[in-house]
Design a protein around this motif. Structure first.
Motif, PDB file in Angstrom:
ATOM      1  N   UNK A  42     -83.368 -20.498 -44.554  1.00 11.22           N
ATOM      2  CA  UNK A  42     -83.824 -19.857 -43.326  1.00 11.22           C
ATOM      3  C   UNK A  42     -84.770 -20.811 -42.611  1.00 11.22           C
ATOM      4  N   UNK A  43     -84.654 -20.897 -41.296  1.00 11.13           N
ATOM      5  CA  UNK A  43     -85.461 -21.831 -40.518  1.00 11.13           C
ATOM      6  C   UNK A  43     -86.190 -21.104 -39.385  1.00 11.13           C
ATOM      7  N   UNK A  44     -86.471 -19.823 -39.584  1.00  7.75           N
ATOM      8  CA  UNK A  44     -87.109 -19.038 -38.527  1.00  7.75           C
ATOM      9  C   UNK A  44     -87.854 -17.874 -39.159  1.00  7.75           C
ATOM     10  N   UNK A  45     -88.703 -17.267 -38.375  1.00 11.87           N
ATOM     11  CA  UNK A  45     -89.377 -16.045 -38.816  1.00 11.87           C
ATOM     12  C   UNK A  45     -88.474 -14.860 -38.482  1.00 11.87           C
ATOM     13  N   UNK A  46     -88.261 -14.011 -39.450  1.00 14.50           N
ATOM     14  CA  UNK A  46     -87.422 -12.834 -39.213  1.00 14.50           C
ATOM     15  C   UNK A  46     -88.016 -11.926 -38.138  1.00 14.50           C
ATOM     16  N   UNK A  47     -89.307 -12.027 -37.921  1.00 19.39           N
ATOM     17  CA  UNK A  47     -89.975 -11.184 -36.922  1.00 19.39           C
ATOM     18  C   UNK A  47     -89.600 -11.572 -35.494  1.00 19.39           C
TER      19      UNK A  47
ATOM     20  N   UNK B 221     -84.061  -4.389 -29.667  1.00 18.47           N
ATOM     21  CA  UNK B 221     -85.217  -3.737 -30.286  1.00 18.47           C
ATOM     22  C   UNK B 221     -85.325  -3.990 -31.787  1.00 18.47           C
ATOM     23  N   UNK B 222     -84.231  -4.368 -32.430  1.00 17.68           N
ATOM     24  CA  UNK B 222     -84.213  -4.476 -33.891  1.00 17.68           C
ATOM     25  C   UNK B 222     -84.332  -5.943 -34.306  1.00 17.68           C
ATOM     26  N   UNK B 223     -85.396  -6.246 -35.051  1.00 14.48           N
ATOM     27  CA  UNK B 223     -85.568  -7.611 -35.553  1.00 14.48           C
ATOM     28  C   UNK B 223     -84.969  -7.723 -36.947  1.00 14.48           C
ATOM     29  N   UNK B 224     -84.754  -8.956 -37.358  1.00 11.15           N
ATOM     30  CA  UNK B 224     -84.287  -9.181 -38.723  1.00 11.15           C
ATOM     31  C   UNK B 224     -85.344  -8.749 -39.725  1.00 11.15           C
TER      32      UNK B 224
END
Length: 150
Positions: A65-70, A125-128
């Motif tokens: 993973x290379x990102x913030x799920x937020x 509206x829905x984040x990972x």
């Protein structure tokens, strides 16, 4: 009619990657998703192009993973996969001079456009992180349930 499950699979893979401290191979992800590693590599390649994952080469390589799920939404991943429409229902265009076909197509298009707008707005509206949190809650509940010994 065959369903396009690329969004579901990509989200599934990303949430799995968030659970790992090490790179995960396409083969491992393929087993998680019950699909071919080639399909995984193709999908992960699209995610990499947009900066959501990175690939590590070598013996202990794989995807991370290379990102913030937020900061990533369902809509972000939907766009990353090149999705143009969320629906696969098609309109006929064989008899464009036919007034009945025109009326049917107009009515269907209006309804699908309205439904798509609602769905796209929900995707925004829905984040990972929301998905990951839902997984963690359900996983914790499963762990807390007493196991029967039959």
């Amino acid at each position: 009619m065959r369903k396009d499950s690329r969004l579901s699979r990509a989200l599934h893979a990303l949430i799995h990657l968030a659970q790992y401290d090490k790179p995960v191979t396409s083969e491992e992800i393929g087993k998680m998703l019950r699909t071919n590693p080639v399909v995984v590599r193709r999908t992960m390649g699209l995610l990499r192009e947009h900066g959501y994952v990175k690939s590590v080469k070598g013996h202990h390589g794989g995807w991370t993973l290379n990102c913030s799920l937020h900061h990533v939404t369902l809509l972000d991943i939907h766009h990353c996969l090149g999705e143009q429409s969320v629906f696969t229902i098609g309109l006929t265009d064989e008899n464009t001079h036919c007034l009945i076909e025109q009326a049917v197509n107009q009515t269907l298009k209006e309804a699908m456009d309205e439904a798509e707008l609602i769905l796209i707005n929900r995707f925004k509206e829905v984040s990972l992180a929301d998905l990951s949190e839902k997984f963690m809650i359900e996983f914790t509940q499963l762990q807390d349930e007493p196991h029967s010994t039959n």
